[in-house]
Design an enzyme around this catalytic site. Structure first.
Site, PDB file in Angstrom:
ATOM      1  N   HIS A 199     142.547  65.662  -6.694  1.00 35.49           N
ATOM      2  CA  HIS A 199     142.187  65.631  -5.274  1.00 35.49           C
ATOM      3  C   HIS A 199     142.076  64.208  -4.748  1.00 35.49           C
ATOM      4  O   HIS A 199     142.131  63.218  -5.497  1.00 35.49           O
ATOM      5  CB  HIS A 199     140.872  66.396  -5.040  1.00 35.49           C
ATOM      6  CG  HIS A 199     139.664  65.779  -5.694  1.00 35.49           C
ATOM      7  ND1 HIS A 199     139.070  64.623  -5.252  1.00 35.49           N
ATOM      8  CD2 HIS A 199     138.922  66.200  -6.766  1.00 35.49           C
ATOM      9  CE1 HIS A 199     138.023  64.343  -6.000  1.00 35.49           C
ATOM     10  NE2 HIS A 199     137.906  65.287  -6.942  1.00 35.49           N
ATOM     11  N   CYS A 255     136.904  65.803 -12.330  1.00 30.59           N
ATOM     12  CA  CYS A 255     138.183  65.932 -11.645  1.00 30.59           C
ATOM     13  C   CYS A 255     139.026  64.667 -11.827  1.00 30.59           C
ATOM     14  O   CYS A 255     138.530  63.621 -12.248  1.00 30.59           O
ATOM     15  CB  CYS A 255     137.973  66.189 -10.158  1.00 30.59           C
ATOM     16  SG  CYS A 255     137.263  67.802  -9.778  1.00 30.59           S
TER      17      CYS A 255
END
Length: 384
Positions: A309, A326
């Site tokens: 992301h 992440c």
């Protein structure tokens, strides 16, 4: 007198012999006989045994079976005396049969009739499919079938599942629960081809249940794209059709805890959202480590909360791992990855001591081919 008697006896014998020879004739040849099971005019025919056409005293030259105006697939045996449907019959349906049997020297036998199958109680069917019909996917995409109730006879169902590809591959199904079965090819799909999946369930007997309806859908495998993430060098490279098309500095999990450690292994892109709300798991507002953020251009790669992301912490990208697990990249590059990702694209991550579990999201490529096949109800591979 004696001569006359002898003459008469001889004459009678001659006449008898001639008479026998004059009436001898071959029995007329009978045409072949065609038989159909279930019998014609059945209104409560079983569904699970299919439909069978046989020829006695000849061979089948043509068999045409239709249901709802559509031809029903079937095949002849090598002797051309028996024809069987490829799959079971649909419940509460009418089948029309036309069959021709032949033998040299006699007229052909043509049989026509109808068979109707019984309605079925307790049925099951496919409730959801992955990919979606018509979807274009990445080369690592699994095929996932979810049933509307637990399947009591997995082997029977698995035999009824058919996968056909423009470029055929070796593949296998693996059961991951009572209601879900997953197909994975041995190697990645070849790009730019169509794959068709058919669950021939209608009329199938699976334990105490019957299949209620067939399901068929097709999807397209798109370009060959693989992304590699090295958490030690903090770099991500996207390769398409063998050529690098994007390089981006990234920051991965800070690895202060197992939860904050990015998993290493072959991930697949699963879904994406812009934005996605991310909330720290297992923490209440005000507790250490709590967060509740809206994150842009997020592409999910596991079920344990991992995404690729956007993040504006460019000071860390390419230098240091500071995320909660992440993989983040600069806003522009993350937007590019978001726009250029298909579900099923492999994202291969290396450099951490936390392996991706095969059942975490779509981590199916984490299993070797031998291990994967052990989950099939039809193939048993001994442990090594």
């Amino acid at each position: 007198m004696r001569r006359a008697v002898l003459f008469c006896v001889a004459l009678a014998a001659f006449v008898l012999a001639c008479g026998c020879g004059s009436v001898t004739a071959e029995t007329p040849a009978t045409p072949p006989v065609v038989r159909v099971w279930p019998p014609f005019d059945s209104v409560q025919a079983r569904t699970d045994r299919g439909l069978v056409v046989t020829a006695q005293g000849g061979t089948l030259s043509q068999v045409l079976v239709t249901q709802g105006g559509e031809p029903v697939p079937g095949r002849l045996d090598p002797s051309r005396t028996t024809w069987r449907t490829d799959w079971t019959l649909k419940p509460a349906s009418e089948y029309t049969v036309t069959a021709t049997a032949v033998r040299e020297g006699v007229p052909a036998a043509v049989t026509m009739g109808r068979v109707r199958t019984r309605p079925l109680p307790r049925t099951f069917r496919v409730a959801a499919t992955t990919p979606l019909p018509g979807e274009t996917v990445g080369i690592g995409m699994p095929i996932i079938l979810d049933f509307d109730r637990a399947v009591p006879d997995r082997a029977a169902v698995e035999r009824a599942l058919e996968v056909t590809a423009a470029r055929p591959v070796e593949g296998a199904w693996r059961w991951v629960g009572d209601t879900r079965v997953v197909y994975r090819p041995r190697a990645y799909w070849a790009p730019r081809q169509t794959v068709t999946v058919t669950a021939h369930l209608a009329g199938l007997r699976a334990g105490g249940l019957y299949g209620g309806a067939d399901t068929t859908f097709s999807f397209t495998v798109g370009r060959h794209q693989i992304s590699t993430v090295d958490t030690k060098t903090h770099q991500m490279v996207v390769t398409r059709d063998g050529e690098p098309v994007q390089r981006m500095p990234i920051s991965a999990g800070m690895a202060t805890t197992r939860e904050y450690t990015t998993t290493s292994g072959v991930h697949l892109t699963m879904e994406k959202g812009n934005p996605v709300r991310m909330i720290s798991p297992g923490r209440e507002e005000g507790e250490p480590g709590y967060y509740d953020l809206m994150i842009d251009h997020a592409v999910r790669i596991s079920d344990s909360g991992e995404y690729v992301h956007a993040k504006d912490n460019v000071w860390a990208q390419g230098r240091e791992n500071v995320s909660h697990g992440c993989v983040n990249a600069g806003p522009g590059r993350a937007a590019w990855f978001y726009e250029n990702s298909l579900r099923g694209d492999p994202v291969v991550i290396t450099g951490t001591d936390r392996p991706l579990a095969w059942d975490n999201g779509w981590g199916f490529w984490q299993l070797s081919w031998e291990k994967w096949r052990q989950g099939s109800a039809l193939v048993r591979v001994p442990e090594r």
